[in-house]
Design a protein around this motif. Structure first.
Motif, PDB file in Angstrom:
ATOM      1  N   HIS A   1       0.988  -1.021  -0.224  1.00 35.84           N
ATOM      2  CA  HIS A   1      -0.221  -0.242  -0.396  1.00 35.84           C
ATOM      3  C   HIS A   1       0.997   1.368  -0.173  1.00 35.84           C
ATOM      4  O   HIS A   1       2.027   1.168   0.236  1.00 35.84           O
ATOM      5  N   ALA A   2       0.190   2.444  -0.452  1.00 38.34           N
ATOM      6  CA  ALA A   2       1.045   3.450  -0.615  1.00 38.34           C
ATOM      7  C   ALA A   2       0.057   4.354  -0.114  1.00 38.34           C
ATOM      8  O   ALA A   2      -1.089   4.423  -0.312  1.00 38.34           O
ATOM      9  N   LEU A   3       0.474   5.551   0.550  1.00 40.08           N
ATOM     10  CA  LEU A   3      -0.398   6.771   0.435  1.00 40.08           C
ATOM     11  C   LEU A   3      -0.284   7.829   0.116  1.00 40.08           C
ATOM     12  O   LEU A   3       1.458   7.721  -0.822  1.00 40.08           O
ATOM     13  N   VAL A   4      -1.426   8.271  -1.123  1.00 39.74           N
ATOM     14  CA  VAL A   4      -1.202   9.001  -2.064  1.00 39.74           C
ATOM     15  C   VAL A   4      -2.281   9.802  -1.864  1.00 39.74           C
ATOM     16  O   VAL A   4      -3.257  10.194  -1.163  1.00 39.74           O
ATOM     17  N   GLY A   5      -1.882  11.461  -3.191  1.00 41.34           N
ATOM     18  CA  GLY A   5      -2.689  12.651  -2.302  1.00 41.34           C
ATOM     19  C   GLY A   5      -1.704  13.553  -3.602  1.00 41.34           C
ATOM     20  O   GLY A   5      -1.141  13.322  -4.301  1.00 41.34           O
TER      21      GLY A   5
ATOM     22  N   ALA B   1      -0.394  17.514   6.120  1.00 41.59           N
ATOM     23  CA  ALA B   1      -1.581  18.421   5.513  1.00 41.59           C
ATOM     24  C   ALA B   1      -2.916  17.413   5.582  1.00 41.59           C
ATOM     25  O   ALA B   1      -4.337  18.020   5.312  1.00 41.59           O
ATOM     26  N   ILE B   2      -3.025  16.250   5.422  1.00 44.80           N
ATOM     27  CA  ILE B   2      -3.961  15.356   5.567  1.00 44.80           C
ATOM     28  C   ILE B   2      -4.677  15.418   6.563  1.00 44.80           C
ATOM     29  O   ILE B   2      -4.076  14.739   7.298  1.00 44.80           O
ATOM     30  N   SER B   3      -6.347  15.823   7.020  1.00 47.14           N
ATOM     31  CA  SER B   3      -7.155  15.479   7.961  1.00 47.14           C
ATOM     32  C   SER B   3      -8.199  14.109   7.496  1.00 47.14           C
ATOM     33  O   SER B   3      -9.008  13.479   8.776  1.00 47.14           O
ATOM     34  N   GLU B   4      -8.104  13.895   6.735  1.00 47.27           N
ATOM     35  CA  GLU B   4      -8.983  13.173   6.231  1.00 47.27           C
ATOM     36  C   GLU B   4      -8.184  11.897   4.963  1.00 47.27           C
ATOM     37  O   GLU B   4      -7.143  11.320   4.350  1.00 47.27           O
ATOM     38  N   VAL B   5      -8.582  10.704   5.549  1.00 44.65           N
ATOM     39  CA  VAL B   5      -7.769   9.413   4.791  1.00 44.65           C
ATOM     40  C   VAL B   5      -8.822   8.047   3.776  1.00 44.65           C
ATOM     41  O   VAL B   5     -10.083   7.639   5.234  1.00 44.65           O
ATOM     42  N   LEU B   6      -8.830   7.897   2.764  1.00 46.82           N
ATOM     43  CA  LEU B   6      -9.537   7.327   2.651  1.00 46.82           C
ATOM     44  C   LEU B   6      -9.342   5.648   1.263  1.00 46.82           C
ATOM     45  O   LEU B   6      -8.453   5.798   1.309  1.00 46.82           O
ATOM     46  N   SER B   7     -10.476   4.861   1.873  1.00 48.41           N
ATOM     47  CA  SER B   7      -9.490   3.524   1.019  1.00 48.41           C
ATOM     48  C   SER B   7     -10.798   2.328   1.002  1.00 48.41           C
ATOM     49  O   SER B   7     -11.488   2.854   2.242  1.00 48.41           O
TER      50      SER B   7
ATOM     51  N   LEU C   1      -0.488   9.485  11.365  1.00 47.43           N
ATOM     52  CA  LEU C   1      -1.524  10.373  10.899  1.00 47.43           C
ATOM     53  C   LEU C   1      -2.861  10.569  11.738  1.00 47.43           C
ATOM     54  O   LEU C   1      -4.135  10.008  11.762  1.00 47.43           O
ATOM     55  N   PRO C   2      -2.268  10.008  13.043  1.00 48.44           N
ATOM     56  CA  PRO C   2      -2.750  10.214  14.254  1.00 48.44           C
ATOM     57  C   PRO C   2      -4.386  10.378  14.443  1.00 48.44           C
ATOM     58  O   PRO C   2      -5.794  10.382  14.916  1.00 48.44           O
ATOM     59  N   GLN C   3      -4.720  12.108  14.555  1.00 46.83           N
ATOM     60  CA  GLN C   3      -5.664  13.063  13.992  1.00 46.83           C
ATOM     61  C   GLN C   3      -6.450  13.324  12.100  1.00 46.83           C
ATOM     62  O   GLN C   3      -8.029  13.517  12.944  1.00 46.83           O
TER      63      GLN C   3
ATOM     64  N   SER D   1      -6.970  16.875  -4.005  1.00 47.97           N
ATOM     65  CA  SER D   1      -7.602  17.859  -2.527  1.00 47.97           C
ATOM     66  C   SER D   1      -5.912  17.695  -1.870  1.00 47.97           C
ATOM     67  O   SER D   1      -5.710  17.049  -1.816  1.00 47.97           O
ATOM     68  N   ARG D   2      -6.228  18.940  -1.015  1.00 50.08           N
ATOM     69  CA  ARG D   2      -4.568  19.116  -0.811  1.00 50.08           C
ATOM     70  C   ARG D   2      -4.870  18.332   1.221  1.00 50.08           C
ATOM     71  O   ARG D   2      -3.686  18.212   1.394  1.00 50.08           O
TER      72      ARG D   2
END
Length: 281
Positions: free
Chosen positions: A89-93, A99-105, A121-123, A142-143
């Motif tokens: 898996h990778a975190l992509v954006g 600046a990431i406040s939401e993670v989708l998957s 990204l605990p928050q 989205s940023r």
């Protein structure tokens, strides 16, 4: 030849579908993305596609319950081949990591990266989607949103790779099944079946499993799913390792049938383990 897979383009399901089609020696395949695992299996069962590829088990999170339930609902389908695919898996954006406040998957991918997300990204709010590639599509531009997806999905949607690999377990892999309609084979190194018992009583499951032991068959997996009819009633999904020839499997099925309310043999088939090949290299 039309082959259904969990879409959209860029999912691990698409990678598995392409690999399985190559292993089967199929030419001129049209890969047809579907929204959801049940939709993949329904496309095959309804005759809209000739083949289907679905994830059935992950080495970290276990059985894919929506796939198991759909298979039980369509016992006329057969497993033609299986593939174990390494998952990285990778975190992509489109914005910076901080600046990431939401993670989708997909929920499975979120679970497979839970420790990494908790540390880095605990928050961030975790939002489930129908697939990893769909998550990649939704975060484009989205940023403040990031997606857990494959490198292929990042390239498909023009996203930056913010971190890779992020799965908690380095050996993370998923087993995919290639499904078709028609007769189920009784010959092959692996077999899958599911059954429900006549009654929930002491020793009933032990007696049923003895049918495999008496034929010298090793279970490589057993998993239960609720029947959804009443509390305490279960369906058992079993994978077997088979010796040469069909006799041991046929003997086990003959012994098991009188004990079962319903029994579905999904077939015997070859399995290709790309994760093992990667480890060997």
């Amino acid at each position: 030849m039309r082959l259904a897979f969990l879409g959209p383009v860029g999912t691990y399901g698409e990678q598995a579908a392409q690999r399985l089609a190559a292993l089967e020696g199929l030419d001129a395949v049209a890969f047809i993305p579907q929204q959801g695992i049940r939709a993949v299996i329904r496309a095959l069962a309804d005759g809209d596609c000739d083949l289907a590829v679905v994830p059935v088990e992950n080495s970290v999170e276990g059985g894919v319950t929506s796939c198991l339930d759909a298979l039980w609902e369509h016992p006329d389908l057969a497993v033609a081949r299986a593939l174990v695919l390494p998952i990285r898996h990778a975190l992509v954006g489109s914005g910076p990591l901080d600046a990431i406040s939401e993670v989708l998957s997909h929920p499975q991918a979120l679970a497979q990266c839970s420790l990494w997300l908790g540390e880095h990204l605990p928050q961030a709010l975790q939002l489930p989607t129908s697939s990893t590639a769909e998550a990649a599509r939704l975060v484009r531009g989205s940023r403040f949103r990031g997606a857990i997806a494959s490198l292929e999905a990042a390239a498909e949607h023009g996203l930056e790779v913010l971190a890779h690999p992020i799965n908690d377990v380095p050996g993370n892999c998923t087993r995919f099944l290639l499904l078709r309609r028609g007769e189920r084979s009784h010959r092959g190194p692996h077999a899958s079946l599911a059954f429900s018992l006549h009654a929930n009583q002491p020793g009933a499951l032990l007696e049923s499993l003895g049918c495999f032991a008496r034929q010298g068959l090793n279970m490589s997996r057993i998993e239960s799913r609720p029947s959804k009819r009443e509390m305490g009633e279960y369906i058992f999904f079993v994978d077997l390792e088979l010796p040469e020839g069909a006799a041991p499997l046929d003997g086990a099925i003959t012994d098991l049938t009188p004990l079962c309310e319903h029994l579905a043999l999904f077939g015997a088939y070859p399995l290709t383990n790309l994760a093992a090949e990667e480890t060997a290299d």
